[in-house]
Design a protein around this motif. Structure first.
Motif, PDB file in Angstrom:
ATOM      1  N   PRO A 428       0.803  -1.233   0.000  1.00 20.33           N
ATOM      2  CA  PRO A 428       0.000   0.000   0.000  1.00 20.33           C
ATOM      3  C   PRO A 428       0.833   1.279   0.000  1.00 20.33           C
ATOM      4  O   PRO A 428       0.525   2.231  -0.714  1.00 20.33           O
ATOM      5  CB  PRO A 428      -0.834  -0.138   1.270  1.00 20.33           C
ATOM      6  N   GLY A 429       1.902   1.313   0.767  1.00 19.14           N
ATOM      7  CA  GLY A 429       2.751   2.509   0.762  1.00 19.14           C
ATOM      8  C   GLY A 429       3.470   2.694  -0.557  1.00 19.14           C
ATOM      9  O   GLY A 429       3.539   3.800  -1.107  1.00 19.14           O
ATOM     10  N   GLU A 430       4.039   1.605  -1.095  1.00 19.83           N
ATOM     11  CA  GLU A 430       4.718   1.686  -2.402  1.00 19.83           C
ATOM     12  C   GLU A 430       3.730   1.994  -3.520  1.00 19.83           C
ATOM     13  O   GLU A 430       4.078   2.637  -4.506  1.00 19.83           O
ATOM     14  CB  GLU A 430       5.433   0.360  -2.678  1.00 19.83           C
ATOM     15  N   TYR A 431       2.488   1.492  -3.356  1.00 18.76           N
ATOM     16  CA  TYR A 431       1.468   1.715  -4.384  1.00 18.76           C
ATOM     17  C   TYR A 431       1.168   3.201  -4.559  1.00 18.76           C
ATOM     18  O   TYR A 431       1.111   3.717  -5.679  1.00 18.76           O
ATOM     19  CB  TYR A 431       0.203   0.952  -3.982  1.00 18.76           C
ATOM     20  N   ARG A 432       1.021   3.916  -3.428  1.00 23.87           N
ATOM     21  CA  ARG A 432       0.764   5.363  -3.504  1.00 23.87           C
ATOM     22  C   ARG A 432       1.972   6.104  -4.051  1.00 23.87           C
ATOM     23  O   ARG A 432       1.846   7.027  -4.856  1.00 23.87           O
ATOM     24  CB  ARG A 432       0.381   5.889  -2.120  1.00 23.87           C
ATOM     25  N   ALA A 433       3.156   5.698  -3.610  1.00 25.28           N
ATOM     26  CA  ALA A 433       4.373   6.356  -4.114  1.00 25.28           C
ATOM     27  C   ALA A 433       4.582   6.066  -5.601  1.00 25.28           C
ATOM     28  O   ALA A 433       5.059   6.928  -6.349  1.00 25.28           O
ATOM     29  CB  ALA A 433       5.578   5.887  -3.297  1.00 25.28           C
ATOM     30  N   HIS A 434       4.225   4.845  -6.005  1.00 27.37           N
ATOM     31  CA  HIS A 434       4.386   4.498  -7.423  1.00 27.37           C
ATOM     32  C   HIS A 434       3.510   5.363  -8.319  1.00 27.37           C
ATOM     33  O   HIS A 434       3.938   5.788  -9.393  1.00 27.37           O
ATOM     34  CB  HIS A 434       4.051   3.016  -7.624  1.00 27.37           C
ATOM     35  N   PHE A 435       2.273   5.645  -7.913  1.00 25.29           N
ATOM     36  CA  PHE A 435       1.377   6.456  -8.725  1.00 25.29           C
ATOM     37  C   PHE A 435       1.833   7.899  -8.826  1.00 25.29           C
ATOM     38  O   PHE A 435       1.442   8.615  -9.744  1.00 25.29           O
ATOM     39  CB  PHE A 435      -0.047   6.394  -8.146  1.00 25.29           C
ATOM     40  N   ARG A 436       2.679   8.342  -7.895  1.00 24.53           N
ATOM     41  CA  ARG A 436       3.228   9.703  -7.971  1.00 24.53           C
ATOM     42  C   ARG A 436       4.595   9.742  -8.649  1.00 24.53           C
ATOM     43  O   ARG A 436       5.166  10.820  -8.807  1.00 24.53           O
ATOM     44  CB  ARG A 436       3.339  10.295  -6.552  1.00 24.53           C
ATOM     45  N   SER A 437       5.121   8.603  -9.036  1.00 25.74           N
ATOM     46  CA  SER A 437       6.471   8.542  -9.606  1.00 25.74           C
ATOM     47  C   SER A 437       6.459   8.952 -11.073  1.00 25.74           C
ATOM     48  O   SER A 437       5.437   8.893 -11.762  1.00 25.74           O
ATOM     49  CB  SER A 437       7.040   7.127  -9.466  1.00 25.74           C
TER      50      SER A 437
END
Length: 469
Positions: A428-437
């Motif tokens: 979940p944390g990587e998922y949100r960061a991935h969408f902002r990458s």
């Protein structure tokens, strides 16, 4: 006291009712409201005359399908201005039409007058005519490269680019022919009229049943009229009285005249109105057709170059020989032989140079083809590597198919979320960061352009700054 009060009230009600009745009587109760009106106007003797008609009945009256004036006219009165309700005087009708009979004047105005329509009605009429012309072009014309018709949208865009304007009163078929000629002159699209499939049936004649002779005469006359010999179908049976061929629609009248000649004596039949190719386009046949056309054009250009060079060589030789030979009696004395030899050598050098140019062009085309093949192979390799990375198994069994690995998409690790754009699973944390990458944003832009996404390693290696400027 109470009685006096009631009497006063009754008198007041009576006065009010009298006033109300007087107001109603003063109003124009005989006024006729004209609705759904179509005005037919005629100018005569310096005056304007109008009649009020029903909108859908004028055409029927002029075509003769409706003869009852009560069904056409809203009123048999002749106006000078319908919108203002101004009537024409009998003396004015007598002066301009020679009669005061309003019914006879109405008939004259209906036959000779001009129908007044609004801007919206005119726009609808022009749009309807434009749609009919575009529909006829889509049905009766084809692209000569693939013998397939154009769609309505393509025809409308081509008509707009060519600047075709619809005429409100001209025949639709005539406007269709004018539009086709305009598109061919402007070369907006490659278009021509679809050929008709016709058949000349030779009739049996008493005492002269020689079909072969009459068939030969008919074929010669058809070729002279403009029918291409390649468009004449071969015989199905030995004594077949039918001559089947494809012809341009403009030759129909000439072919009909040929069939009625005494040396042919046949009748003309229409087998197919428009000959077009139907069904889905096969990719292999389409590529083969285009390659054949390209090779044909290349051969034509080479033949033109060789013919030009040989023509120049023959022309230089003839001019040199004419200038260097002196004819006297039976003896011929060569003069300036060295100059003629030098000219021949120069012309041969020019011919070799043109051949070298054509060889260079062929070599360049081969190199470009090799480069294209290399790019295609590299793209396939990249797609295969990406498929392996995302868990896609590709195999060929008659047709190309794809199958997804169940462990990478259907059964991802519990507690992770997949990204449908970039692939892979994230917490979940990587998922949100991935969408902002930037990697995800870059793949979204590629997806909008119809390009397959790239992996994170490929994104790091490529220069992605140019895509976000």
């Amino acid at each position: 006291m109470h009685t006096i009060t009631q009497f006063a009230i009754l008198s007041l009600h009576h006065q009010a009712s009298q006033q109300l009745m007087s107001r109603q009587i003063n109003q124009p109760v005989n006024q006729v409201r004209l609705t759904n009106v179509a005005v037919v106007r005629l100018s005569r003797g310096g005056h304007r005359f109008e009649v009020a008609c029903y909108r859908n009945k004028i055409v029927n009256y002029r075509q003769g399908t409706e003869t009852d004036l009560s069904e056409v006219l809203q009123t048999t009165t002749v106006f000078t201005n319908v919108s203002k309700g101004q009537f024409a005087k009998s003396s004015l009708l007598q002066e301009c039409f020679g009669t005061a009979d309003e019914e006879e004047v109405c008939r004259f105005i209906l036959e000779k007058g001009e129908v007044q329509i609004s801007d919206q009605e005119r726009a609808v009429q022009l749009e309807s005519t434009l749609r009919e012309v575009a529909s006829m072009i889509s049905e009766k014309c084809i692209n000569p490269d693939n013998r397939r018709p154009y769609t309505m949208a393509q025809v409308r865009d081509a008509m707009k680019s060519a600047g075709f304007m619809v005429h409100p009163t001209r025949n639709v078929k005539q406007q269709f022919l004018d539009c086709v000629r305009l598109l061919q002159d402007k070369k907006v699209i490659n278009i021509e009229r679809a050929r008709m499939l016709l058949a000349v049936v030779l009739l049996s004649v008493e005492g002269n049943d020689n079909f072969e002779e009459r068939r030969g005469i008919a074929v010669e006359l058809l070729i002279e009229a403009g029918v291409a010999g390649a468009n004449i179908k071969p015989l199905v049976e030995e004594n077949d009285p039918r001559i089947v061929f494809e012809a341009d629609p403009s030759l129909y009248r000439q072919v009909e005249i040929i069939t009625k000649e005494s040396s042919v004596k046949g009748r003309l039949e229409i087998i197919q109105q428009c000959v077009t190719d139907e069904g889905d386009v096969a990719l292999g046949s389409e590529l083969e057709r285009r390659a054949h056309e390209q090779q044909h054009k290349q051969n034509q250009s080479e033949n033109t170059q060789s013919m030009t060079s040989s023509h120049d060589l023959d022309y230089s030789l003839s001019k040199e020989l004419q200038s260097n030979l002196i004819v006297s009696g039976k003896d011929t004395i060569p003069v300036k032989e060295s100059n003629s030899i030098g000219t021949i050598a120069n012309s041969r050098k020019a011919q070799k140079a043109s051949q070298k140019k054509s060889k260079k062009a062929k070599r360049r085309e081969k190199e470009e083809q090799v480069e294209r093949d290399e790019r295609i192979a590299a793209e396939k390799e990249r797609q295969r590597a990406r498929a392996d990375r995302l868990g896609v198994v590709e195999y060929v069994d008659g047709n190309e198919q794809t199958q997804l690995k169940s462990d990478s998409f259907c059964g991802h690790v519990t507690g992770t979320k997949p990204c449908n754009t970039c692939g892979g699973n994230f917490t979940p944390g990587e998922y949100r960061a991935h969408f902002r990458s930037d990697w995800h944003r870059y793949n979204v832009k590629l997806k909008m352009k119809g390009v397959p996404p790239v992996s994170e390693k490929e994104f790091v290696l490529c220069d992605s700054d140019a895509f976000f400027e």
